[in-house]
Design an enzyme around this catalytic site. Sequence first.
Site, PDB file in Angstrom:
ATOM      1  N   HIS A 139       0.831  -1.212   0.000  1.00 42.44           N
ATOM      2  CA  HIS A 139       0.000   0.000   0.000  1.00 42.44           C
ATOM      3  C   HIS A 139       0.866   1.264   0.000  1.00 42.44           C
ATOM      4  CE1 HIS A 139      -3.663   2.367   1.187  1.00 42.44           C
ATOM      5  NE2 HIS A 139      -2.727   3.156   1.692  1.00 42.44           N
ATOM      6  N   GLU A 140       1.787   1.333   0.948  1.00 45.28           N
ATOM      7  CA  GLU A 140       2.610   2.547   1.065  1.00 45.28           C
ATOM      8  C   GLU A 140       3.534   2.716  -0.146  1.00 45.28           C
ATOM      9  OE1 GLU A 140       1.664   4.636   3.075  1.00 45.28           O
ATOM     10  OE2 GLU A 140       0.479   3.348   4.402  1.00 45.28           O
ATOM     11  N   HIS A 200       1.705   4.498  -2.893  1.00 46.71           N
ATOM     12  CA  HIS A 200       1.786   5.957  -2.724  1.00 46.71           C
ATOM     13  C   HIS A 200       3.141   6.475  -3.210  1.00 46.71           C
ATOM     14  CE1 HIS A 200      -1.888   6.882  -0.631  1.00 46.71           C
ATOM     15  NE2 HIS A 200      -1.630   6.115   0.404  1.00 46.71           N
ATOM     16  N   HIS A 233       3.683   6.563  -6.939  1.00 46.64           N
ATOM     17  CA  HIS A 233       2.881   7.642  -7.529  1.00 46.64           C
ATOM     18  C   HIS A 233       3.679   8.962  -7.495  1.00 46.64           C
ATOM     19  CE1 HIS A 233      -1.348   9.750  -7.634  1.00 46.64           C
ATOM     20  NE2 HIS A 233      -0.749   9.757  -8.803  1.00 46.64           N
TER      21      HIS A 233
END
Length: 655
Positions: free
Chosen positions: A444-445, A448, A451
């Site tokens: 998940h991290e 980020h 991105h």
Amino acid sequence: MFKEFNLEELTQSKVLLEKLLEQSKNEILELMKIEEKTYENFVMPYEEIGESINDFLTPIFHIDSVKNSEVTGKVYEECLPVISKYETWISQNESIYIALKAIQSNYKTSLNDIQNKVLENEIRDFILSGCHLDNDKKKRLEDINLTLSELSHKFSQNLLDATNEFEMIIENEEDIKEIPVSDLELAKFEEDGKTKYKFTLQIPSYMAYITYGTSRDRREEIYKAYCTKAPQNGKIIEQILKLKNEKVKILGFNSYSEYSLQTKMASKEEEVVTFLEELGHKGKAKAIEELEEIKQLASKDGINDFRSSDMAYYSEKLKKAKYDLDEEYYRPYFEQESVLNGFFDFLYQMFDIKFVQTDAKAWDDKVRVYNLLSNEKEIARIYIDLEARKDKRGGAWMNNWHSHYVDSKGEKHLPTAFIVCNFPQSTDTTPSLLRHSDVVTLFHEMGHALHHLVSDIEDPYVSGISGVAWDTVEFPSQFLEYFSYDKDVLKLFAKHYKTQEVLDDEAINRIIKAKNFQSSLSLVRQVEFALFDFKLYQDLYNSEEEVQNLLDEVRKEFAAIIPPSYNKFQNGFSHIFAGGYSAGYYSYKWAEVLSADAFYMFIDSGNIFNKELALKYKETILSKGGSSNMDQLFYNFAQRKPSIDSLLKIDGIIS
């Protein structure tokens, strides 16, 4: 090429910041003297001034979260009013606003889409900060913004202090007999010639006892401590709500929720409430069924007064019974080093991004620093800090430091970011062994981070995560999460740390089958949090009692289990009171519609490792950052609008 992380002058931060801001102010005043202002001679240097301040300030605020001490707290508190005052001067500066409006008006047709997007965002933000108001109102907004920053920091500090204050010491071996060996090793200590066990409110320790602790009374004790921590935050919430309401009324909005949506993909308050209520109602019946299943298992132990503090313990037992899934069985296969290396291999296979470890300086010996390469060319740097520490704020997050951009002199700046988690600690004798849920968090991290780090946008204010609508910022993180449940992805790193044996198909299938275990309970819980947050900011709730009443109303309609009256969840809801999610917590579910739909394209293609599709995603979504609205970027990727059904299918709520 990369700026080193260096806080040797930390205690001098206030003085250095004041000097930097004075210089920045003078540079902006010089820009204002330009008669024929253009994008090149005004907007670009203006953005660069903002970037240089962010570059200086980010490590100072970051260190207070990852190496919290009296010194870091003091420095944070010293710098906060200084930067708040400067930011208010900028955001309420009508001359800058007029200059940007003039450039937009004079050059709109000759500027490219990215430049027009920057101007559109900046002009909107100037209006939202009240630059068009009279001086008395501007002064009041300045005071409110500073006080809100101080209150948010105090809220967060209270939570950290409360987390570190609590200890539950256990001597009775019966009370810890089901707790996994790896967790017991971390909890064990010797005192007065006796072996004792210490459990705290730090997440790895708390989760160990609430999930595996044999004693029901002890589970209740640590649960109660967890959900009653920092009671003084109740009064801070009252102040935050009052000030945010006053702020938006000055700016001409009916509510903070209405104000919040000005920077989001969702356009109307009803749109958000309807979206959440639809999800909640679709999930509740199944959530109640899932709860009944847990209660039935507990009743076999003679428990007929099922409590919230029993949920984790009996959920784990039920999961093991249904799927033969014992999180602890898997931990030796998810050794931190192996997970990282396999994860990097996956990212290289999919996106042509290579991670090369460097010996660059960081804030702790356990932090790893990597340069990212694409086509053997350095494109970014990432700092990864995975293990729990007493001086580290709880939770997991990504923080951006530098942005990718080309400055007005034609020089390229490379992006950097931090990933912070709170995984089980490694010791001299035991490596850090993760749960699969930790692996999901890491994916998940990293979503980020990528991105931000693979951006090819040359303008800093819409590069990476800058300028991305808040309710779509979770899209890339949730999208990458889905791959952590794929068999072939897991086989890249799920290797026993002692034998190097790869986790077998049967064991991996159990993880995959268990993915949607209690997915409806999880859905209604997220709806509960999101609706409470959004409705809390649609009106003014003046007291702790009124806040509690609202939460109770939302729970009555959507929660499968009502927690005990002593549960003060709101006092620990740092996302909305100490983070940026006020009237925006719905973003997690909103963005999940995009991420689930994007992932379904890989499923439908028949190949999870579909490199052509992965590179298209990298090109159309990741690399474009905030340069276009996410609904347009999603359409460019999928060639259609997203569908809510993909999310409900992935969660197993509909077939």
